[in-house]
Motif scaffolding. Structure first.
Motif, short mmCIF file in Angstrom:
data_model
loop_
_atom_site.label_atom_id
_atom_site.label_comp_id
_atom_site.label_asym_id
_atom_site.label_seq_id
_atom_site.Cartn_x
_atom_site.Cartn_y
_atom_site.Cartn_z
N PHE A 143 -22.25 -38.61 -94.51
CA PHE A 143 -22.89 -39.65 -93.70
C PHE A 143 -22.46 -39.55 -92.24
O PHE A 143 -23.28 -39.54 -91.33
N VAL A 144 -21.16 -39.46 -92.01
CA VAL A 144 -20.64 -39.36 -90.64
C VAL A 144 -21.17 -38.08 -89.98
O VAL A 144 -21.57 -38.09 -88.81
N HIS A 145 -21.19 -36.99 -90.71
CA HIS A 145 -21.69 -35.72 -90.20
C HIS A 145 -23.16 -35.84 -89.81
O HIS A 145 -23.59 -35.36 -88.75
N GLU A 146 -23.96 -36.51 -90.64
CA GLU A 146 -25.38 -36.69 -90.36
C GLU A 146 -25.58 -37.53 -89.09
O GLU A 146 -26.40 -37.19 -88.24
N VAL A 147 -24.82 -38.60 -88.95
CA VAL A 147 -24.92 -39.44 -87.75
C VAL A 147 -24.49 -38.63 -86.52
O VAL A 147 -25.15 -38.65 -85.48
N PHE A 148 -23.40 -37.88 -86.63
CA PHE A 148 -22.92 -37.04 -85.53
C PHE A 148 -23.99 -36.04 -85.11
O PHE A 148 -24.27 -35.86 -83.93
N THR A 149 -24.62 -35.40 -86.08
CA THR A 149 -25.60 -34.36 -85.81
C THR A 149 -26.90 -34.92 -85.25
O THR A 149 -27.44 -34.38 -84.28
N ASN A 150 -27.39 -36.02 -85.82
CA ASN A 150 -28.73 -36.48 -85.50
C ASN A 150 -28.84 -37.69 -84.58
O ASN A 150 -29.88 -37.86 -83.95
N SER A 151 -27.82 -38.53 -84.51
CA SER A 151 -27.92 -39.76 -83.70
C SER A 151 -26.90 -39.84 -82.58
O SER A 151 -27.17 -40.45 -81.55
N PHE A 152 -25.76 -39.25 -82.77
CA PHE A 152 -24.66 -39.38 -81.82
C PHE A 152 -25.02 -38.79 -80.46
O PHE A 152 -25.42 -37.65 -80.36
N MET A 153 -24.89 -39.61 -79.43
CA MET A 153 -25.09 -39.24 -78.03
C MET A 153 -26.51 -38.69 -77.77
O MET A 153 -26.70 -37.97 -76.81
N ASN A 154 -27.47 -39.04 -78.61
CA ASN A 154 -28.85 -38.61 -78.39
C ASN A 154 -29.65 -39.65 -77.64
O ASN A 154 -30.57 -39.34 -76.93
N GLU A 155 -29.36 -40.90 -77.89
CA GLU A 155 -30.14 -41.99 -77.33
C GLU A 155 -29.21 -43.18 -77.13
O GLU A 155 -28.08 -43.17 -77.58
N LYS A 156 -29.70 -44.18 -76.47
CA LYS A 156 -28.90 -45.40 -76.35
C LYS A 156 -28.87 -46.11 -77.68
O LYS A 156 -29.91 -46.43 -78.25
#
Length: 174
Positions: A143-156
């Motif tokens: 889960f953390v890896h998925e958030v890091f890969t797809n959501s982290f620092m991509n958008e506000k």
């Protein structure tokens, strides 16, 4: 027993050798992915020659696949002492990248067993991860890896919350 406490040093050193600190966010994420793959593959080889052989025959394998394999090789009763370091590493690297440390909370509410929660603060930075003591360390990492890969620092992500699955009851149209 497998020892994953060296992830901080080994992957950190590998990232340093690839000039991680001066790269842009996208490149940093790709570096983390590649260095994690190398680290996890080496740990699987240490634990099982048979699994290492199977791994060498696969053309493409993901970080999540490697974590699953490692989780299967390590007895579940040892996951707290081993597998949690993978998630701590991800939280540490994300915290370093965003300039804001991330807290991992242990919540007693059973809804968090299969449904970890990541909260972003008002600045769009990951503030915390919340899990239950019975949560799977493999699933939490994924889960953390998925958030890091797809959501982290991509958008506000101001005050956003991400969960593994939506536990709200569907609204009735009656």
């Amino acid at each position: 027993m497998a020892d994953l406490r060296d992830i901080y040093f080994r992957v950190g050193k590998d990232l340093y050798q690839h000039a991680f600190d001066v790269e842009n966010t996208g490149r940093k994420k790709r570096l983390v992915e590649g260095c994690l793959k190398n680290y996890l593959a080496s740990k699987i080889a240490e634990e099982s020659t048979e699994q290492a052989l199977i791994l060498s025959e696969k053309e493409e394998v993901s970080v999540d696949d490697l974590v699953e394999m490692l989780g299967d090789l390590i007895p579940e009763e040892e996951h707290f002492d081993t597998m949690r370091h993978l998630t701590h590493f991800m939280l540490n690297i994300a915290g370093e990248m965003q300039g804001w440390s991330i807290t991992w909370w242990d919540e007693q509410d059973e809804q968090f067993i299969d449904n970890p929660l990541i909260k972003f603060n008002e600045e769009g930075k990951i503030d915390s991860l919340t899990t239950h003591k019975q949560s799977s360390y493999v699933q939490t990492f994924k889960f953390v890896h998925e958030v890091f890969t797809n959501s982290f620092m991509n958008e506000k992500n101001n005050n956003k919350q991400l969960t593994l699955k939506d536990t709200r009851k569907p609204e009735s149209n009656d």
